[in-house]
Design a protein around this motif. Sequence first.
Motif, PDB file in Angstrom:
ATOM      1  N   SER A 145     -22.164  -3.630   1.027  1.00 37.47           N
ATOM      2  CA  SER A 145     -23.129  -4.463   1.747  1.00 37.47           C
ATOM      3  C   SER A 145     -22.450  -5.651   2.407  1.00 37.47           C
ATOM      4  O   SER A 145     -23.002  -6.265   3.327  1.00 37.47           O
ATOM      5  CB  SER A 145     -24.220  -4.957   0.787  1.00 37.47           C
ATOM      6  OG  SER A 145     -23.697  -5.892  -0.142  1.00 37.47           O
ATOM      7  N   ARG A 163     -27.720  -1.685   4.059  1.00 34.77           N
ATOM      8  CA  ARG A 163     -29.009  -2.361   3.876  1.00 34.77           C
ATOM      9  C   ARG A 163     -29.750  -1.877   2.634  1.00 34.77           C
ATOM     10  O   ARG A 163     -30.715  -2.494   2.202  1.00 34.77           O
ATOM     11  CB  ARG A 163     -29.885  -2.164   5.114  1.00 34.77           C
ATOM     12  CG  ARG A 163     -30.210  -0.718   5.442  1.00 34.77           C
ATOM     13  CD  ARG A 163     -31.173  -0.616   6.613  1.00 34.77           C
ATOM     14  NE  ARG A 163     -31.444   0.756   7.004  1.00 34.77           N
ATOM     15  CZ  ARG A 163     -30.791   1.403   7.941  1.00 34.77           C
ATOM     16  NH1 ARG A 163     -29.797   0.801   8.591  1.00 34.77           N
ATOM     17  NH2 ARG A 163     -31.090   2.653   8.243  1.00 34.77           N
ATOM     18  N   GLU A 164     -29.320  -0.737   2.075  1.00 35.89           N
ATOM     19  CA  GLU A 164     -29.962  -0.190   0.877  1.00 35.89           C
ATOM     20  C   GLU A 164     -29.262  -0.619  -0.401  1.00 35.89           C
ATOM     21  O   GLU A 164     -29.656  -0.224  -1.494  1.00 35.89           O
ATOM     22  CB  GLU A 164     -29.960   1.339   0.946  1.00 35.89           C
ATOM     23  CG  GLU A 164     -30.676   1.921   2.161  1.00 35.89           C
ATOM     24  CD  GLU A 164     -30.474   3.416   2.279  1.00 35.89           C
ATOM     25  OE1 GLU A 164     -29.455   3.916   1.746  1.00 35.89           O
ATOM     26  OE2 GLU A 164     -31.310   4.090   2.885  1.00 35.89           O
ATOM     27  N   GLU A 215     -21.779   1.416   7.548  1.00 34.24           N
ATOM     28  CA  GLU A 215     -22.657   1.455   8.711  1.00 34.24           C
ATOM     29  C   GLU A 215     -22.117   0.599   9.841  1.00 34.24           C
ATOM     30  O   GLU A 215     -21.651  -0.513   9.634  1.00 34.24           O
ATOM     31  CB  GLU A 215     -24.051   0.954   8.313  1.00 34.24           C
ATOM     32  CG  GLU A 215     -25.086   1.101   9.409  1.00 34.24           C
ATOM     33  CD  GLU A 215     -26.444   0.591   8.941  1.00 34.24           C
ATOM     34  OE1 GLU A 215     -27.460   1.185   9.315  1.00 34.24           O
ATOM     35  OE2 GLU A 215     -26.470  -0.396   8.203  1.00 34.24           O
TER      36      GLU A 215
END
Length: 231
Positions: free
Chosen positions: A142, A106-107, A227
Amino acid sequence: MLTRRRTQFLERIKEIYQETGEPVHYITVAEALGVSKWTAYDILQELEKDGFLERKYVVNSNEKTPGRSMIMFVPTPLAAGEGNFAVDWQEARARLLETVGNLLPREAGRVARELLEEIPGKAHPVITCAYTLTVLLVYLKSLGEKALQLVRGALKNARRPEAGLLLATGTGLGLAANMGPQGSLAGQLAAYLNRLQEQIEALNGGEHKLLLEFLHEALERAIKKVESPVL
């Protein structure tokens, strides 16, 4: 990575090479530094892996083993300017590996833009290439582990370092175009990747090896830190 011990070996082999103008045998380095021939060979292999030395096979003219090839080493252009570059490279390498290893998907957008903003301040093409490759991994991260695994698979099919870098770049560019949303970051990344391919072709063999080793490690760190999806 150039540790103090590796730097000692690199400096010595450069001195011997400058004095003789001939490829240097690892036993010669071992005798000069007072270490075993196996220790010298292992460290010279590490320096070769990092792109600072290039291996040569020289026919032995010794009477006991005539015609047998010996493994010799010569410094690469990368080693010639290793002083300032070594420090800059170690700092950049550590910063980029930490970034990709700790990144959460998400970053990705924010981190990729920060890295792109830093690229103009980097002078050595190996470092700018490493930054661009890291931005690519950040973007692909991502998209999920599948995208990273596809790049990993592309690297396994390459027989030469330069081919591996170009194949990974092309695969990443295709994934970014087909799997990701078309936004400003994707367009900016595409422009940098096109430039990256030109830079890779201009690098020498030692630089290709150094950059490919970095890419392998960065890719493994990125895959390990993907993640878990929210259930």
